[in-house]
Each structure stands twice: as structure tokens, then as C-alpha cells.
Write a protein that holds these residues in place. Structure first.
Motif, mmCIF file in Angstrom:
data_model
loop_
_atom_site.group_PDB
_atom_site.id
_atom_site.type_symbol
_atom_site.label_atom_id
_atom_site.label_comp_id
_atom_site.label_asym_id
_atom_site.label_seq_id
_atom_site.Cartn_x
_atom_site.Cartn_y
_atom_site.Cartn_z
ATOM 1 N N ALA B 176 -13.690 -85.015 88.125
ATOM 2 C CA ALA B 176 -12.259 -85.278 88.282
ATOM 3 C C ALA B 176 -11.530 -84.099 88.915
ATOM 4 O O ALA B 176 -10.572 -84.278 89.673
ATOM 5 N N VAL B 177 -11.981 -82.873 88.619
ATOM 6 C CA VAL B 177 -11.309 -81.700 89.188
ATOM 7 C C VAL B 177 -12.056 -81.143 90.387
ATOM 8 O O VAL B 177 -11.700 -80.093 90.918
ATOM 9 N N GLU B 178 -13.093 -81.866 90.818
ATOM 10 C CA GLU B 178 -13.892 -81.450 91.985
ATOM 11 C C GLU B 178 -14.416 -80.023 91.822
ATOM 12 O O GLU B 178 -14.320 -79.192 92.730
ATOM 13 N N PHE B 179 -14.954 -79.769 90.673
ATOM 14 C CA PHE B 179 -15.520 -78.459 90.343
ATOM 15 C C PHE B 179 -16.763 -78.213 91.180
ATOM 16 O O PHE B 179 -17.661 -79.049 91.235
ATOM 17 N N ARG B 180 -16.812 -77.072 91.835
ATOM 18 C CA ARG B 180 -17.971 -76.742 92.666
ATOM 19 C C ARG B 180 -18.973 -75.949 91.835
ATOM 20 O O ARG B 180 -18.906 -74.723 91.730
ATOM 21 N N ARG B 181 -19.902 -76.674 91.248
ATOM 22 C CA ARG B 181 -20.824 -76.108 90.264
ATOM 23 C C ARG B 181 -21.685 -74.991 90.832
ATOM 24 O O ARG B 181 -21.833 -73.931 90.220
ATOM 25 N N GLU B 182 -22.285 -75.219 91.995
ATOM 26 C CA GLU B 182 -23.182 -74.209 92.575
ATOM 27 C C GLU B 182 -22.430 -72.908 92.850
ATOM 28 O O GLU B 182 -22.938 -71.818 92.593
ATOM 29 N N ALA B 183 -21.209 -73.039 93.339
ATOM 30 C CA ALA B 183 -20.395 -71.850 93.622
ATOM 31 C C ALA B 183 -20.077 -71.109 92.325
ATOM 32 O O ALA B 183 -20.149 -69.880 92.266
ATOM 33 N N ALA B 184 -19.778 -71.857 91.285
ATOM 34 C CA ALA B 184 -19.455 -71.239 89.993
ATOM 35 C C ALA B 184 -20.654 -70.465 89.456
ATOM 36 O O ALA B 184 -20.521 -69.318 89.017
ATOM 37 N N LEU B 185 -21.813 -71.086 89.506
ATOM 38 C CA LEU B 185 -23.027 -70.428 88.994
ATOM 39 C C LEU B 185 -23.338 -69.181 89.810
ATOM 40 O O LEU B 185 -23.712 -68.138 89.269
ATOM 41 N N LYS B 186 -23.154 -69.288 91.110
ATOM 42 C CA LYS B 186 -23.402 -68.129 91.992
ATOM 43 C C LYS B 186 -22.447 -66.995 91.636
ATOM 44 O O LYS B 186 -22.834 -65.830 91.542
ATOM 45 N N ASN B 187 -21.183 -67.330 91.419
ATOM 46 C CA ASN B 187 -20.186 -66.306 91.094
ATOM 47 C C ASN B 187 -20.472 -65.647 89.759
ATOM 48 O O ASN B 187 -20.324 -64.441 89.598
ATOM 49 N N ILE B 188 -20.873 -66.454 88.785
ATOM 50 C CA ILE B 188 -21.203 -65.890 87.472
ATOM 51 C C ILE B 188 -22.381 -64.927 87.619
ATOM 52 O O ILE B 188 -22.357 -63.812 87.103
ATOM 53 N N LYS B 189 -23.394 -65.334 88.386
ATOM 54 C CA LYS B 189 -24.594 -64.495 88.532
ATOM 55 C C LYS B 189 -24.296 -63.214 89.299
ATOM 56 O O LYS B 189 -24.973 -62.208 89.116
ATOM 57 N N GLN B 190 -23.274 -63.242 90.122
ATOM 58 C CA GLN B 190 -22.924 -62.047 90.875
ATOM 59 C C GLN B 190 -22.247 -61.013 89.986
ATOM 60 O O GLN B 190 -22.573 -59.824 90.037
ATOM 61 N N VAL B 191 -21.301 -61.462 89.149
ATOM 62 C CA VAL B 191 -20.581 -60.482 88.316
ATOM 63 C C VAL B 191 -21.267 -60.249 86.973
ATOM 64 O O VAL B 191 -20.983 -59.266 86.302
ATOM 65 N N ALA B 192 -22.151 -61.156 86.592
ATOM 66 C CA ALA B 192 -22.834 -61.031 85.299
ATOM 67 C C ALA B 192 -24.285 -61.446 85.439
ATOM 68 O O ALA B 192 -24.718 -62.431 84.845
ATOM 69 N N PRO B 193 -25.060 -60.699 86.219
ATOM 70 C CA PRO B 193 -26.423 -61.142 86.492
ATOM 71 C C PRO B 193 -27.309 -61.229 85.260
ATOM 72 O O PRO B 193 -28.274 -61.954 85.249
ATOM 73 N N GLY B 194 -26.958 -60.496 84.206
ATOM 74 C CA GLY B 194 -27.803 -60.528 83.017
ATOM 75 C C GLY B 194 -27.445 -61.605 82.023
ATOM 76 O O GLY B 194 -28.124 -61.804 81.011
ATOM 77 N N ALA B 195 -26.364 -62.344 82.278
ATOM 78 C CA ALA B 195 -25.894 -63.313 81.283
ATOM 79 C C ALA B 195 -26.681 -64.612 81.358
ATOM 80 O O ALA B 195 -27.003 -65.097 82.438
ATOM 81 N N ALA B 196 -26.954 -65.192 80.181
ATOM 82 C CA ALA B 196 -27.497 -66.551 80.136
ATOM 83 C C ALA B 196 -26.325 -67.485 80.431
ATOM 84 O O ALA B 196 -25.164 -67.125 80.198
ATOM 85 N N ILE B 197 -26.639 -68.674 80.953
ATOM 86 C CA ILE B 197 -25.578 -69.642 81.266
ATOM 87 C C ILE B 197 -25.943 -70.995 80.679
ATOM 88 O O ILE B 197 -27.073 -71.466 80.853
ATOM 89 N N LEU B 198 -25.011 -71.615 79.975
ATOM 90 C CA LEU B 198 -25.203 -72.980 79.488
ATOM 91 C C LEU B 198 -23.998 -73.806 79.907
ATOM 92 O O LEU B 198 -22.889 -73.278 80.026
ATOM 93 N N GLU B 199 -24.241 -75.101 80.143
ATOM 94 C CA GLU B 199 -23.144 -75.981 80.551
ATOM 95 C C GLU B 199 -22.995 -77.080 79.518
ATOM 96 O O GLU B 199 -23.997 -77.679 79.110
ATOM 97 N N LEU B 200 -21.779 -77.335 79.078
ATOM 98 C CA LEU B 200 -21.636 -78.315 77.997
ATOM 99 C C LEU B 200 -20.260 -78.966 77.971
ATOM 100 O O LEU B 200 -19.335 -78.538 78.679
#
Lengths: 113, 228
Positions: B176-200
Motif C-alpha cells: 500500500a505504501v510502495e515500500f522498496r524492500r530491496e533498497a531498505a535492506l541495502k540501506n540497513i546493511k550499509q549503516v549496520a552491516p553487523g545487524a541481523a534483520i527480520l521482517e514482520l
């Protein structure tokens, strides 16, 4: 952020140390502030001016060493300055990097007479 | 007249030293009992309380879970969570935009002496100030809802950098909000490469199994350290 309360905390230590050392006047206060602390230079200087008025530190020089964010790669051991908050190793692209500088918020020294 | 001697006194003290001292006291309290302490951070409205409601409900029969909840005003979140656990203590900060260790220490005095398996600290909704304050946690969990946009991690890099786990929440709204998932994951990995990521999604109960498993694994790890 919170520069006023940071400076209040600094002044508590500064005035206590100055008294403990029998200082007549505080000439300079030295700090180390890392880029990841969100501290704004103008705000810390303003807080300093406000909080030193009427104290032994009025007119003192605030000497701040601003530290850049540095990271170290755990794969290839390359140490790098973090550019634009990207923490991927610029040499080997690994994400296994550790921040080694940038979180400092320190009162380093006092100059008194 | 006496000649004044200019003297330099080395101090080298951490300005947040008092906070860190209390944080380490909290850390010490929960170390020997093997209690996992999670500091939950996000913008206002990312879904912290909704997620904790589901989590407390899930573990209500198997774990002793405590929660300390911070907000500037109201104890609404604490009231919601009290439905699922008797060990919920609100912290109404008034004007303070973050939780610090002294506030958490005071709240813990009201949580009781019963040993806990898990303690959540639901921080004030704010992506800036809370990052500076160690609360004695084992890990920081940062929420990012799909409605906030995929570049949020780049806009608030400091708080994401210190996340051990990033939870992308409200995924049921992504389309509904046209969230760009791949871009979000890429951005998270850039600023927080050591963080685990879960989607829920707490509301639709998507992806909660993995979140519960993360918690169980972390508790097991903490217990091993405590008794091993």
C-alpha cells in the motif's frame, strides 16, 4: 543534542577539580567529542558560555578535539575513516567492521592558575 | 603579588560516566541470573508496543518477562502491556526525550525481586537521543516500519549502527505504501552491516515465529554464559 546537560556535567567535574587543586582561575577546558555523539559544536560552545558565567571558569577557553568516525575491518584489518555512514570496508567490502573511534565524549584536561 | 603558575591537570573522564556506571550495575544484576535484556528503539509509531503485546502473550506461560516502558506522557503503553504480564513498570519522563540508566534503575526497583528470563526496555519513540545512553542492555533492537520509508536508516545512521537486530515492521502495509524492500535492506546493511534483520507484522502475525526464535536463542546463550 543535550549539550546543556552535557556541559552541566562537565562543569561539575571541572569546578570540583579546580577547587581540589587550589585553583584561582580556570584558563582552559579540554574535551574530546566524537562524531557519533550527535553533539553540535555551536550548541556546546553556547552551553559553555552560559554555564561558565559567574564561575572560576568565566572567560576560559574551550578547546575541543573533534574526532572523526573510524572503523576497523575484522576481515582484512584495514582501518578507515567512515565516509557518509557507510560501514562496509572500502578495501574488501566486508560488513564485519567495528567502530574504533567516534563515540568519545570526554573531559580531557583543565588548565588552571 | 604571587606569580600565578599555569598548570594542566589531566582528567580524561567520560562525561556520561555516571550513566555508564549505573548501566553496568544493571548489567551486573542481570548477568548471574541469565536474564536477557533488550533495549527496544524506534521512531514514535513504528509498532514497539504492538510487537511487545504479541511477544508477552506468546511467552506468557513459558517465560517470566518484565517490561520497563518509557514515554514523555501517559502510561498508555504500560497499561496495554499489563494485560499480558504482571511485571510492567511505566517511566513517564516528562520532558526527557530518551531513557537513561538512572530512570531504568528506579523503575526496576518496582518490578519486584522475582528472577526474570527476559526484560524489555521499551525506549521513548525517538531515533536520535536514545542512542547515546547505555541502559545495561545485552542488545539493541531497532524497529523500522515500512511506512517510514526505505531511506530512514540513511537519515538516522547512528541509531541503526548500534542495532544488533533491525526489525522491519508492518510488512502487511508494504504494498500500500510502495515500500522498496530491496533498497531498505541495502540501506540497513550499509549503516549496520553487523545487524541481523527480520521482517514482520505484529498485527497480522507474519514473521513472529522467527522473532520468538531469536529471543529463545539469545536467552539460551545468556543462560549458558551465566551458568557455564
Amino acid at each position: 543534542m543535550h549539550e546543556l546537560s552535557i556541559m552541566q556535567s562537565v562543569m561539575e567535574t571541572v569546578l570540583a577539580e579546580a577547587d581540589a587543586n587550589g585553583a584561582r582561575q580556570i584558563l582552559a577546558i579540554g574535551m574530546k567529542i566524537g562524531a557519533l555523539t550527535n553533539v553540535v559544536p555551536e550548541a556546546i560552545e553556547f552551553a559553555f558560555d552560559v554555564l561558565t558565567k559567574g564561575t572560576k571558569a568565566e572567560g576560559a577557553h574551550l578547546k575541543v578535539e573533534y574526532l572523526l568516525t573510524k572503523s576497523s575491518c575484522e576481515e582484512c584489518h584495514f582501518e578507515f575513516e567512515v565516509d557518509n555512514y557507510s560501514y562496509l570496508c572500502p578495501k574488501c567490502s566486508s560488513g564485519r567492521t567495528k567502530v574504533i573511534q567516534g563515540t568519545e565524549l570526554q573531559l580531557s584536561f583543565l588548565e588552571i592558575e | 603579588m604571587q606569580n600565578a603558575v599555569r598548570t594542566t591537570i589531566e582528567i580524561n573522564s567520560n562525561v556520561l560516566g555516571k550513566n555508564d556506571q549505573i548501566a553496568n550495575k544493571i548489567r551486573g544484576r542481570f548477568k548471574s541470573g541469565g536474564t536477557l535484556v533488550l533495549n527496544v528503539l524506534s521512531s514514535p509509531g513504528s509498532g514497539k508496543t504492538a510487537l511487545l503485546e504479541k511477544t508477552l502473550h506468546h511467552f506468557s506461560k513459558t517465560l517470566r518477562v518484565g517490561v520497563v516502558v518509557g514515554d514523555l506522557a501517559t502510561d498508555n503503553d504500560a497499561q496495554r502491556l499489563k494485560e499480558w504480564s504482571p511485571r510492567v513498570v511505566p517511566i513517564t519522563t516528562g520532558k526527557t526525550c530518551h531513557l537513561d540508566a538512572s530512570m531504568v534503575e528506579r523503575a526496576l526497583a518496582d518490578i519486584g525481586d522475582e528472577p526474570l528470563d527476559l526484560l524489555f526496555i521499551e525506549n521513548v519513540g525517538n531515533l536520535i537521543c536514545p542512542s547515546s545512553f547505555d541502559l545495561g542492555e545485552d542488545s539493541r533492537v531497532v524497529l523500522l516500519s515500512v511506512t517510514e520509508g526505505e531511506d530512514k536508516p540513511l537519515k538516522y545512521p547512528v541509531i541503526f549502527r548500534f542495532a544488533d537486530l533491525v526489525l522491519v515492521t508492518k510488512v502487511d502495509l508494504a504494498e500500500a505504501v510502495e515500500f522498496r524492500r530491496e533498497a531498505a535492506l541495502k540501506n540497513i546493511k550499509q549503516v549496520a552491516p553487523g545487524a541481523a534483520i527480520l521482517e514482520l507484522s505484529a498485527k497480522r502475525e507474519f514473521g513472529l515465529k522467527e522473532w520468538f526464535a531469536y529471543i529463545e536463542n539469545r536467552i539460551a546463550q545468556k543462560r549458558k554464559l551465566a551458568h557455564g
